[in-house]
Design a protein around this motif. Structure first.
Motif, mmCIF file in Angstrom:
data_model
loop_
_atom_site.group_PDB
_atom_site.id
_atom_site.type_symbol
_atom_site.label_atom_id
_atom_site.label_comp_id
_atom_site.label_asym_id
_atom_site.label_seq_id
_atom_site.Cartn_x
_atom_site.Cartn_y
_atom_site.Cartn_z
ATOM 1 N N VAL A 196 0.854 -1.189 0.000
ATOM 2 C CA VAL A 196 0.000 0.000 0.000
ATOM 3 C C VAL A 196 0.889 1.237 0.000
ATOM 4 N N SER A 197 0.602 2.174 -0.896
ATOM 5 C CA SER A 197 1.364 3.422 -0.943
ATOM 6 C C SER A 197 0.432 4.539 -1.389
ATOM 7 N N ASN A 198 -0.057 5.313 -0.435
ATOM 8 C CA ASN A 198 -0.979 6.402 -0.745
ATOM 9 C C ASN A 198 -0.371 7.724 -0.285
ATOM 10 N N HIS A 199 0.280 8.403 -1.205
ATOM 11 C CA HIS A 199 0.913 9.697 -0.928
ATOM 12 C C HIS A 199 0.586 10.619 -2.092
ATOM 13 N N PRO A 200 -0.645 11.131 -2.143
ATOM 14 C CA PRO A 200 -1.086 11.891 -3.325
ATOM 15 C C PRO A 200 -0.226 13.113 -3.633
ATOM 16 N N LYS A 201 0.281 13.809 -2.602
ATOM 17 C CA LYS A 201 1.100 14.998 -2.865
ATOM 18 C C LYS A 201 2.426 14.611 -3.526
ATOM 19 N N ALA A 202 3.054 13.554 -3.013
ATOM 20 C CA ALA A 202 4.325 13.098 -3.601
ATOM 21 C C ALA A 202 4.102 12.588 -5.015
ATOM 22 N N GLN A 203 2.989 11.887 -5.233
ATOM 23 C CA GLN A 203 2.688 11.389 -6.573
ATOM 24 C C GLN A 203 2.479 12.541 -7.550
ATOM 25 N N ALA A 204 1.759 13.562 -7.108
ATOM 26 C CA ALA A 204 1.504 14.719 -7.969
ATOM 27 C C ALA A 204 2.806 15.453 -8.285
ATOM 28 N N HIS A 205 3.678 15.573 -7.270
ATOM 29 C CA HIS A 205 4.970 16.236 -7.479
ATOM 30 C C HIS A 205 5.810 15.483 -8.507
ATOM 31 N N ALA A 206 5.885 14.168 -8.352
ATOM 32 C CA ALA A 206 6.699 13.360 -9.262
ATOM 33 C C ALA A 206 6.178 13.447 -10.692
ATOM 34 N N PHE A 207 4.881 13.360 -10.833
ATOM 35 C CA PHE A 207 4.296 13.423 -12.174
ATOM 36 C C PHE A 207 4.603 14.760 -12.831
ATOM 37 N N GLN A 208 4.403 15.844 -12.099
ATOM 38 C CA GLN A 208 4.625 17.172 -12.666
ATOM 39 C C GLN A 208 6.096 17.370 -13.045
ATOM 40 N N ALA A 209 6.986 16.835 -12.205
ATOM 41 C CA ALA A 209 8.423 17.011 -12.452
ATOM 42 C C ALA A 209 8.854 16.352 -13.752
ATOM 43 N N ILE A 210 8.426 15.105 -13.984
ATOM 44 C CA ILE A 210 8.898 14.457 -15.204
ATOM 45 C C ILE A 210 8.090 14.890 -16.436
ATOM 46 N N GLU A 211 6.866 15.409 -16.193
ATOM 47 C CA GLU A 211 6.151 16.005 -17.318
ATOM 48 C C GLU A 211 6.893 17.249 -17.801
ATOM 49 N N ASN A 212 7.423 18.015 -16.847
ATOM 50 C CA ASN A 212 8.155 19.237 -17.190
ATOM 51 C C ASN A 212 9.489 18.926 -17.875
ATOM 52 N N GLU A 213 10.148 17.849 -17.454
ATOM 53 C CA GLU A 213 11.487 17.590 -17.992
ATOM 54 C C GLU A 213 11.456 16.960 -19.387
ATOM 55 N N GLN A 214 10.276 16.698 -19.907
ATOM 56 C CA GLN A 214 10.191 16.165 -21.271
ATOM 57 C C GLN A 214 10.801 17.121 -22.303
ATOM 58 N N ASP A 215 10.832 18.417 -21.961
ATOM 59 C CA ASP A 215 11.378 19.403 -22.894
ATOM 60 C C ASP A 215 12.896 19.324 -22.999
ATOM 61 N N LYS A 216 13.560 18.726 -22.002
ATOM 62 C CA LYS A 216 15.027 18.724 -22.018
ATOM 63 C C LYS A 216 15.649 17.334 -21.959
ATOM 64 N N ILE A 217 14.871 16.312 -21.665
ATOM 65 C CA ILE A 217 15.381 14.944 -21.614
ATOM 66 C C ILE A 217 14.846 14.198 -22.838
ATOM 67 N N TYR A 244 14.838 11.025 -24.098
ATOM 68 C CA TYR A 244 14.281 9.676 -24.271
ATOM 69 C C TYR A 244 12.759 9.663 -24.288
ATOM 70 N N TYR A 245 12.133 10.666 -23.659
ATOM 71 C CA TYR A 245 10.672 10.691 -23.599
ATOM 72 C C TYR A 245 10.047 10.711 -24.990
#
Length: 407
Positions: free
Chosen positions: A8-29, A31-32
């Motif tokens: 069980v892993s329910n951490h909605p704030k951490a999940q939202a942070h992680a998603f936003q971070a790698i969505e943003n880095e698509q412009d510079k990384i 492999y996406y």
């Protein structure tokens, strides 16, 4: 591809942070974007390789070879491929000599891969092979544009392809680095990329894969000090080299100094193959130190149709329970039994991935899944997934040692 989490892993704030971070880095990384690339130039180049070529050889190490090897070895058992792939991945002279004995230089095309264009191991082997076959048309070079290798290729009028911008070596398998040798062997690289694209779309467009990836990444990152070893337990021999690829991806991406502290962090990767490693590693997983998480990978349909004969053996009547069971069923029952036994322990984090079948689409999905997972975990552990300063230091020291031998 289905991913079931037993923890069980329910951490909605951490999940939202992680998603936003790698969505943003698509412009510079880079492999996406690889699942969406136009591979026409690679396919057209592959068509120019003479039909008389029977073997494809990669001269490269780490990210230059592990991904293509993982895909090739996954699909090879169920495909009638038109060429055989060989790899020079080590400066071990016995290995070099053994591989050379397996190929006919006159019917082989060599792909020399070095992102930096100065990889010591790669050029030690290339120099040796070139001394045996000094025909530059027998080689294709893949490197960064403007690298020393690129300049060499231009100087000798050799064929050169480029690693796309901002694509690191261990994330490069879905670029020309992996696609060229694979298509030359007859592997369906279009389907490979479609599998990767399916995972990409599912994750970034709130599909079925988004939640398990985010929950899994958050769990690994928040528990990295306690469960600092991550095991893949893959129930198919065809995934042996995928495990090797994962070990580099995970180890080289996550073993770092944190960006905003002086702490050293990391998750140690281990690749296991079931059921044989039930007889070597399972005891440690079950009763050893509680510092390991485990991902089981199963194949739903091997499509082989093999069944255990209905035969009774004297003194072995107790094993008649095997009779008329398909091997597909047996190997997955073995996997499920281990999952159930470990889940019963109550303090071993486990999850399972079910792959539908053995084909290029499936392995493309699995590779992109693990690349996304790596990026997510790195962000949550506050490390840069895309550099490797520890590796670079070793390279500098080696070159200094080599220079001393010339004095």
């Amino acid at each position: 591809m289905k991913n079931r989490l037993y923890f069980v892993s329910n951490h909605p704030k951490a999940q939202a942070h992680a998603f936003q971070a790698i969505e943003n880095e698509q412009d510079k990384i880079g492999y996406y974007t690889l699942p969406d690339q136009d591979i026409t130039p690679i396919l057209e180049y592959a068509d120019k390789i003479p039909q008389s070529v029977e073997s494809i050889v990669i001269i490269g190490i780490g990210g230059s070879s592990l991904g293509a090897k993982a895909i090739y070895e996954f699909v090879k058992p169920v495909n009638d491929l038109k060429r055989t792939l060989y790899l020079f991945e080590s400066t071990d002279p016995i290995d070099i000599n053994t591989t050379l004995k397996q190929i006919d230089l006159d019917t082989t095309h060599f792909i020399v891969i070095s992102k930096s264009g100065t990889t010591v191991e790669t050029f030690a082997i290339y120099k040796y092979v070139y001394s045996l076959l000094p025909k530059i048309s027998a080689y294709t070079f893949i490197t960064d544009q403007g690298s020393p290798l690129d300049k060499y290729a231009q100087e000798v009028n050799a064929n050169v392809l480029y690693v796309p911008q901002n694509v690191g070596g261990r994330f490069s398998v879905l670029s020309s680095v992996g696609l060229l040798p694979l298509v030359l062997c007859g592997i369906d690289v279009t389907s490979l990329l479609e599998g990767a694209k399916r995972i990409k779309e599912s994750f970034f467009e709130q599909g079925y894969m988004q939640e398990p990836l985010l929950k899994k990444a958050v769990f690994y990152a928040k528990n990295h000090a306690r469960y600092n070893i991550n095991c893949i337990f893959a129930y198919s021999e065809s995934l042996k080299y995928f495990c090797e690829w994962y070990v580099q991806l995970w180890g080289e991406s996550l073993g770092k100094h944190q960006r905003h502290s002086a702490f050293h962090v990391g998750l140690t990767p281990i690749g296991l193959i079931g059921p044989k490693d039930q007889h070597s590693f399972l005891q440690l997983l079950t009763d050893g130190t509680r510092d390991k998480s485990i991902t089981f990978i199963k194949i739903e349909n091997f499509e082989e149709g093999m069944t255990i004969p209905d035969i009774s053996l004297p003194h072995l009547e107790s094993l008649d329970i095997l009779n008329s069971i398909s091997f597909d069923t047996l190997i997955n029952m073995q996997c499920d039994s281990v999952i159930e036994s470990l889940d019963h322990e109550g303090d071993i984090p486990i999850d399972s991935i079910m792959l539908p079948k053995v084909d290029a689409y499936t392995i493309g999905s699995l590779i992109y899944y693990y690349e996304l997972l790596t990026s997510l975990v790195a962000e949550l552990m506050d490390v840069n997934a895309y550099d490797q300063p520890g590796v670079e230091n070793g390279k500098v020291i080696l070159k200094k040692k080599l220079q001393k031998t010339k004095r």
